[in-house]
Write a protein that holds these residues in place. Structure first.
Motif, PDB file in Angstrom:
ATOM      1  N   GLU A  24      -8.949   7.164   4.078  1.00  0.00           N
ATOM      2  CA  GLU A  24      -7.649   7.520   4.621  1.00  0.00           C
ATOM      3  C   GLU A  24      -7.507   6.936   6.015  1.00  0.00           C
ATOM      4  OE1 GLU A  24      -4.689  11.347   4.947  1.00  0.00           O
ATOM      5  OE2 GLU A  24      -6.827  11.729   5.020  1.00  0.00           O
ATOM      6  N   ARG A  69      -4.844   5.364   1.585  1.00  0.00           N
ATOM      7  CA  ARG A  69      -3.958   6.512   1.815  1.00  0.00           C
ATOM      8  C   ARG A  69      -3.691   6.581   3.310  1.00  0.00           C
ATOM      9  NH1 ARG A  69      -4.039  12.259   2.805  1.00  0.00           N
ATOM     10  NH2 ARG A  69      -2.409  13.222   1.566  1.00  0.00           N
ATOM     11  N   ARG A  93      -1.324   8.322   6.593  1.00  0.00           N
ATOM     12  CA  ARG A  93      -0.402   9.313   7.132  1.00  0.00           C
ATOM     13  C   ARG A  93      -0.113   9.000   8.585  1.00  0.00           C
ATOM     14  NH1 ARG A  93      -2.568  15.147   6.422  1.00  0.00           N
ATOM     15  NH2 ARG A  93      -4.595  14.142   6.389  1.00  0.00           N
ATOM     16  N   ASP A 140       2.229   4.630  -6.836  1.00  0.00           N
ATOM     17  CA  ASP A 140       1.823   6.026  -6.665  1.00  0.00           C
ATOM     18  C   ASP A 140       3.055   6.912  -6.780  1.00  0.00           C
ATOM     19  OD1 ASP A 140      -0.675   5.046  -6.170  1.00  0.00           O
ATOM     20  OD2 ASP A 140      -0.707   5.513  -4.036  1.00  0.00           O
ATOM     21  N   ARG A 170       7.207  12.492   3.114  1.00  0.00           N
ATOM     22  CA  ARG A 170       6.724  11.310   2.394  1.00  0.00           C
ATOM     23  C   ARG A 170       7.756  10.207   2.526  1.00  0.00           C
ATOM     24  NH1 ARG A 170       3.202  12.359  -2.060  1.00  0.00           N
ATOM     25  NH2 ARG A 170       4.352  10.925  -3.374  1.00  0.00           N
ATOM     26  N   THR A 193       3.317  11.087   4.831  1.00  0.00           N
ATOM     27  CA  THR A 193       2.456  10.279   3.955  1.00  0.00           C
ATOM     28  C   THR A 193       3.233   9.055   3.502  1.00  0.00           C
ATOM     29  OG1 THR A 193       1.236  12.209   3.194  1.00  0.00           O
ATOM     30  CG2 THR A 193       1.172  10.251   1.772  1.00  0.00           C
TER      31      THR A 193
END
Length: 161
Positions: free
Chosen positions: A68, A131, A133, A160, A94, A154
């Motif tokens: 991440e 991933r 954020r 995805d 998101r 995110t």
């Protein structure tokens, strides 16, 4: 000069971390990988002239195989409009990578600016499927993010859900 300033800031954090940190800011991706493999906390600054620290951080995450990438910045996450200019701006939990990319292109993201992410960082996380954020840079938010609490925005990668 920007790279040297970012490395100076990294040195300050290294001093605060003491023996837990790699002793100096690495200056190449290869050195960062070697330092990370050593088990110490690695604090780096910029690497390449003309590239933002966001782009560099994404390349570092890719190089070390990070699960991440937390991009800590001066806002809590991605907003539907600039929260510094519009009080009614709403933070997004998101955002699809393509939409964020369009937003940044419209705003003209450039090295040395205060943009959330730049095109280099977005292309890197897309290629590596990291991933990602975007979170506020305050210590409480960072602690929550590290503990996998739902904070920030995110970035949703293509394919995805």
């Amino acid at each position: 000069m920007g790279i040297e300033i970012s490395r100076l800031n990294a040195r300050l954090l290294i001093c605060a971390l003491g023996d837990k940190a790699y002793p100096h800011p690495p200056t190449t991706l290869q050195e960062i990988k070697q330092a990370a493999d050593g088990g110490l906390v690695v604090v780096a600054g910029g690497l390449y002239p003309g590239q933002s620290t966001n782009g560099t951080a994404a390349l570092v995450a890719e190089r070390v195989g990070a699960a991440e990438f937390l991009n800590a910045t001066d806002v809590d996450g991605v907003y539907d409009m600039d929260p510094n200019k519009h009080k009614e701006a709403k933070m997004l939990g998101r955002i699809e990578l393509g939409r964020l990319q369009e937003m940044l292109i419209q705003e003209g993201a450039a090295a040395g600016g205060h943009d959330l992410m730049d095109i280099v960082s977005l292309k890197t996380i897309e290629r590596s499927r990291i991933r990602t954020r975007i979170v506020g840079a305050d210590i409480k938010t960072l602690e929550k993010a590290i503990r996998s609490s739902v904070v920030g925005t995110t970035i949703v990668l293509p394919g995805d859900s």
